[in-house]
Design a protein around this motif. Sequence first.
Motif, PDB file in Angstrom:
ATOM      1  N   ASP A 295       0.814  -1.212   0.000  1.00 36.02           N
ATOM      2  CA  ASP A 295       0.000   0.000   0.000  1.00 36.02           C
ATOM      3  C   ASP A 295       0.854   1.271   0.000  1.00 36.02           C
ATOM      4  O   ASP A 295       0.464   2.290  -0.570  1.00 36.02           O
ATOM      5  CB  ASP A 295      -0.964  -0.014   1.195  1.00 36.02           C
ATOM      6  N   VAL A 296       2.017   1.205   0.635  1.00 39.15           N
ATOM      7  CA  VAL A 296       2.929   2.353   0.620  1.00 39.15           C
ATOM      8  C   VAL A 296       3.434   2.569  -0.810  1.00 39.15           C
ATOM      9  O   VAL A 296       3.497   3.693  -1.309  1.00 39.15           O
ATOM     10  CB  VAL A 296       4.103   2.117   1.601  1.00 39.15           C
ATOM     11  N   ARG A 325      -7.794   2.275  -3.208  1.00 42.36           N
ATOM     12  CA  ARG A 325      -8.515   1.656  -2.090  1.00 42.36           C
ATOM     13  C   ARG A 325      -7.611   0.612  -1.449  1.00 42.36           C
ATOM     14  O   ARG A 325      -7.632  -0.553  -1.833  1.00 42.36           O
ATOM     15  CB  ARG A 325      -9.813   1.023  -2.584  1.00 42.36           C
ATOM     16  N   PRO A 326      -6.744   1.078  -0.516  1.00 44.37           N
ATOM     17  CA  PRO A 326      -5.762   0.150   0.049  1.00 44.37           C
ATOM     18  C   PRO A 326      -6.439  -0.843   0.992  1.00 44.37           C
ATOM     19  O   PRO A 326      -7.434  -0.523   1.613  1.00 44.37           O
ATOM     20  CB  PRO A 326      -4.814   1.069   0.822  1.00 44.37           C
ATOM     21  N   GLY A 327      -5.910  -2.046   1.062  1.00 48.73           N
ATOM     22  CA  GLY A 327      -6.503  -3.045   1.952  1.00 48.73           C
ATOM     23  C   GLY A 327      -5.556  -4.191   2.245  1.00 48.73           C
ATOM     24  O   GLY A 327      -5.872  -5.098   2.990  1.00 48.73           O
ATOM     25  N   ASP A 368      -6.259 -15.172   0.187  1.00 47.80           N
ATOM     26  CA  ASP A 368      -5.708 -16.533   0.280  1.00 47.80           C
ATOM     27  C   ASP A 368      -4.201 -16.513   0.518  1.00 47.80           C
ATOM     28  O   ASP A 368      -3.451 -17.235  -0.146  1.00 47.80           O
ATOM     29  CB  ASP A 368      -6.007 -17.325  -1.008  1.00 47.80           C
ATOM     30  N   GLY A 369      -3.760 -15.659   1.416  1.00 46.61           N
ATOM     31  CA  GLY A 369      -2.336 -15.626   1.754  1.00 46.61           C
ATOM     32  C   GLY A 369      -1.492 -14.872   0.736  1.00 46.61           C
ATOM     33  O   GLY A 369      -0.274 -14.793   0.867  1.00 46.61           O
ATOM     34  N   LEU A 370      -2.140 -14.322  -0.306  1.00 47.58           N
ATOM     35  CA  LEU A 370      -1.407 -13.549  -1.309  1.00 47.58           C
ATOM     36  C   LEU A 370      -1.816 -12.086  -1.195  1.00 47.58           C
ATOM     37  O   LEU A 370      -2.880 -11.772  -0.669  1.00 47.58           O
ATOM     38  CB  LEU A 370      -1.752 -14.030  -2.719  1.00 47.58           C
ATOM     39  N   VAL A 371      -0.966 -11.212  -1.715  1.00 51.74           N
ATOM     40  CA  VAL A 371      -1.354  -9.810  -1.820  1.00 51.74           C
ATOM     41  C   VAL A 371      -1.841  -9.590  -3.252  1.00 51.74           C
ATOM     42  O   VAL A 371      -1.107  -9.853  -4.200  1.00 51.74           O
ATOM     43  CB  VAL A 371      -0.181  -8.877  -1.486  1.00 51.74           C
ATOM     44  N   GLU A 372      -3.101  -9.158  -3.372  1.00 49.89           N
ATOM     45  CA  GLU A 372      -3.671  -8.972  -4.703  1.00 49.89           C
ATOM     46  C   GLU A 372      -3.879  -7.486  -4.963  1.00 49.89           C
ATOM     47  O   GLU A 372      -4.438  -6.785  -4.121  1.00 49.89           O
ATOM     48  CB  GLU A 372      -5.003  -9.711  -4.794  1.00 49.89           C
ATOM     49  N   VAL A 373      -3.405  -7.027  -6.120  1.00 50.26           N
ATOM     50  CA  VAL A 373      -3.628  -5.625  -6.504  1.00 50.26           C
ATOM     51  C   VAL A 373      -4.361  -5.627  -7.840  1.00 50.26           C
ATOM     52  O   VAL A 373      -3.987  -6.359  -8.763  1.00 50.26           O
ATOM     53  CB  VAL A 373      -2.290  -4.865  -6.643  1.00 50.26           C
TER      54      VAL A 373
END
Length: 581
Positions: A295-296, A325-327, A368-373
């Motif tokens: 997000d940074v 829309r950070p999350g 699911d344990g991943l970072v999705e963008v």
Amino acid sequence: MPSEPSRLMRHAVGIVRRLAGGTDAGAESGTAAARRQEQLAALLTVSQAVTSSLDLATILRTIAEQVRQVIHVNECTVFLIEGDELAPVAMDVESYAEQVIACRLKLGEGITGAVAVSGRGEIVNDARRDPRAVQVPGTPEEDSALLCVPLCEREQPIGVITLVRMGSNGFAPEDLEVATLFAAQCSAAIAHARAYEDARAAYVELHETQAQLLQSAKLNALGEMAGGVAHDFNNILAAILGRTQLLLQTSDDPELRRQLEVIEQAALDGAQAVRRVQEFTRVRQDERFETVNMDVILASVVELTRPLWEAETKRRGVRVAVEVRPGATLPVAGNPGELREVFTNLLLNAVDALPEGGVVTIDSADRDGLVEVRVSDTGVGMDPDTCRRVFDPFFTTKTIKGTGLGLSVAWGIVSRHHGTIDVESEPGCGTTFVLRFPSGSTIASGAPASAHAPLPGREVLVVDDEEAVLHVMADMLLMLGQSVRTAPGGREAVEAIAHRMPDVVFSDLGMPEMNGWELAQAVAARAPHVPVVLVTGWGVQIDADTARRRGVERVLPKPFSVEDVERVLRELPTRGARQAA
Ligand code: ADP
Ligand code: MG
């Protein structure tokens, strides 16, 4: 294989005979016979409707809706076994649909559950009196009759059709026979639909895997080719950049300096372009990953590119809004600079796709344990053919300013982060790029060496078969206060070492007869305390640990600036330090 008719089918055939007024039908009144004929006709129609589809949802819905044509009931619910439960998957009920759909039964629970276990159809004409009966939560207690028949696959129950008649109008034994016959048809249809669904899922998966393999094979081949070209360019640029920088050090003539600076900048730009080509080859391994908060990164990309999408689009007279829309909270092990490059490319592409203005949305989430963008725009979109080619190097639809490298660079960077990047788009309906990164963190590396201590003077042996590069390096080292010897190849270098051991060796990697690795081994065998620096156009593709194992202290990528050479000299261990380590 000749198939033994199943117990259920044999049973069904018996029922048809009786319903059709066959052997054991006996003497019947005219009205009863007419009613059975009607039932049989309805059964045939319904069976056809059920078996003509291969879509499970359609089949289940048809069963529930059509059963009333065969047997007059107030409710029909189809349950399928899921684990140790029965789930209502289709229904046709006059009221309380929500309550029924929410009702899950354990196997063996209620009359329906009992039939799912026994595999035998049942009529319970006074359900309130049956101790097994369960009341569907939220529905009133009323007199009702139940008829339950199992759905079976290879003689094993897979579900139950439950029919309910309200009031005291119970079911007749013939109703159970008709329902059993109907259930046999439905069971076969469900089995076919399930087999078809499995086959289709396998096909889709295979198709996707194949497309992915093809894509990465194509990009790998292109990467290898581009990598070779990049290597040659790095040699050429090393000579140009080095010479120019040396001239700049010695010249005071302002006009000459200005022109030299133009050449220097052009060489640096060239080196940058080559680096980008090497980016998507995925073989670059010189980078150090650190723990990154996605997000940074996203916030900084939006801020850094603001002049481009805000002022520039305003000048064009349209409005582009960028919403973040950070999350995501999970950390990612990555290179912040490279990740910024990925999202900058995606954001600028999205802005390009909005000639009339619109919205770009950047969402991030843990999934699911991943970072999705997800980077979405409301822009012009792409046809399927363009979608397939966007990650190809040099593919662009922009006539003037496109290089076609933005997304191939992004693909390379994401792959090196062990992530994935996919695109979803339709002409006129905008585009979404979906990126997924595995979460992970790294331990921060040590502090860099002090930059201002005086540089220790050493004797350096420079080895390169490219004369222009050899002399540029020698002159740079001289300028940095080192004493220098040169050798035009590995064999000559070994001779020079035998004559007198230098303090440091700077060697090219690719040389005829004896390459840089072999020279490093030869130096290590004779004088393990003498560090070897490998200078190479393949620099970014060699990782530091592999190099160390093969006797190389540092890798210096071509083209190199005076500052690069100075930094390497500073970071080299002083004599004796290597032995102690
Ligand atoms: P370039 O931007 O230099 O053309 P890229 O590799 O960044 O190269 O993109 C390749 C092509 O993919 C673009 O020319 C464009 O046709 C298509 N493309 C990329 N992003 C989008 C988008 N958000 N909407 C529509 N088309 C896009
Ligand atoms: Mg682009």
